[in-house]
Design an enzyme around this catalytic site. Structure first.
Site: not given
Ligand code: LLP
Length: 416
Positions: A256-257, A347
């Protein structure tokens, strides 16, 4: 852009996104890895359409995300549906739309998949989510592969699950899923998890299940701070090749990120500069409603100051002057760096981005909150009755609106 779209505004750069995608593809090419974008990172239709055009599937974690993917043009067979709390309605809807794979990490969720499959006369392909038990590799809120996390089975629970799965006629257990956390910058935990996942996969296959897919999840980090080094894709690629040598099956990833994080920024305007014995505050028109990551995870996002009309001789075109720390070059030596506590207008005491050294800022100047392409707009809220900002995509040098700012009326829509 600030003038054209107003501030704050989310700005995404297509070119960076595609560069990230190419880098990821290159990393997993030797093991023929397949990509399923975790759309929770940034669910804009424009992003999904772009990724689909480049051969990327999607990972969804709610019925809503499945619907967003379909709306963007995805077909069910390009969608993985994960989640630890799927409802019968969500699963029913996904099955009717031909969603390819479902993960499960509890017995009753497996039973639910079986029931819905039976009702709709379709055998569902499933992956069992298992915790690879990689010791704490990231912020505790983002670490999901250990004992105590709500996601996944422990390894020792697997035999019992297999016993149950054998009895169910409408689910076909054909894969292992091991996402263990997010924003992980070192390579070792990924290799440890991959080794573990392959072992578990082979074990289940030996039990007679028709194993097809090894889903290694997402979690690949990006450098947020100047002191973070970029993710070492080459070392990881080499490691994967070794661990997965001779592997027979599909290898899936859910980044994702990594794809969108550094492709997005928040362009915001200084609304107040408050100096006094209590500190020096730079109040932006963006805060935790636009990017909740600092408040939630103690995250740090670089800030770039943009002077529109400065005493210090920088003029309207004086771009990207100073980032966080002193080592960043300043174009004119006479620029005076000051310590600011950069905060938002919400706030809430936790509404802010941290302390930064920036040139003297004035009301009306602009600031870019960097690396906000992932988990910023998707986690945005309307707290304090703040409409969510517009979103803009820069494509071939041109900015186009991909999402309008929330209307004021949307704040009370549906109310009586
Ligand atoms: N696959 C699963 C099953 C997941 O739960 C997640 C993210 C991803 C893939 C993708 O992860 P990435 O490649 O983006 O790290 N809100 C948090 C991140 C939460 C991620 C939740 N799951 C932040 O802003 O850092």
């Amino acid at each position: 852009m600030a003038r054209r779209f107003g501030t704050p505004v989310f700005v995404l750069d297509e070119k960076s996104l595609l560069q990230n995608l190419e880098e990821f593809k290159k990393m997993v090419r030797p093991i023929r890895g397949e990509l399923f974008y975790a759309l929770k990172a940034n669910p804009r239709l424009a992003v999904l359409r772009l990724l689909r055009k480049h051969g990327v599937g999607v990972e969804a974690v709610s019925g809503g995300e499945v619907r967003v993917a379909l709306k963007a043009g995805y077909h069910g067979k390009e969608i993985l549906f994960n989640g630890n709390g799927k409802t019968p309605e969500e699963v029913g809807w996904a099955v009717r739309n031909g969603v390819a794979w479902f993960n499960f990490d509890s017995q009753d969720q497996l039973d639910l998949l079986n029931r819905v499959g039976k009702r709709q006369g379709r055998v569902l392909q499933t992956l069992i989510r298992v915790k690879p038990e990689v010791p704490r590799a990231t912020h505790p809120h983002l670490s999901v592969g250990e004992k105590g996390s709500k996601f996944g089975f422990m390894r020792k629970e697997i035999p019992r699950v297999l016993e149950q799965a054998r009895k169910l006629g409408w689910v076909r257990l054909a894969g292992v899923h091991t996402h263990f956390g997010s924003q992980i910058l070192s390579v070792a935990p990924f290799l440890q998890a991959a080794r573990f996942s392959r072992e578990v996969f082979e074990e289940i296959r030996r039990e007679g299940f028709p194993m097809e897919a090894l889903n290694l999840g997402g979690g690949f980090g990006i450098p947020y701070r100047e002191t973070d080094s970029p993710f070492d894709v080459e070392t990881l690629s080499r490691g994967y090749r070794k661990i997965l040598a001779g592997f027979k099956g599909r290898v899936l990833f859910e980044p994702g990120r990594f794809l969108v994080g550094n492709a997005g920024k928040i362009l915001s305007r200084v609304v107040s500069v408050k100096e006094g014995p209590g500190g020096r505050f730079l109040v932006l028109d963006a805060g935790m409603t636009e990017n909740i990551r600092p408040a939630l995870y103690g995250a740090r996002h670089r800030i770039i100051a943009v002077h529109l009309d400065s005493d210090e001789g920088l003029g309207v075109s004086g771009w990207g002057l100073v980032q966080n720390e002193s080592k960043v070059e300043t174009p004119k030596s006479k620029i005076q760096n000051l310590k600011y506590n950069v905060v938002g207008p919400v706030c809430e005491n936790s509404d802010g981005f941290g302390r930064f050294r920036l040139p003297r800022m004035r009301v009306g100047d602009l600031a870019l909150i960097m690396d906000s392409g992932a988990y910023s707009s998707s986690m945005a809220s309307t707290y304090n009755s703040r409409p969510r900002p517009a979103e803009v995509l820069i494509r071939k040098g041109k900015a186009q609106l991909i999402r309008k700012r929330d209307s004021i009326e949307s704040l009370w829509e549906g109310e009586t």
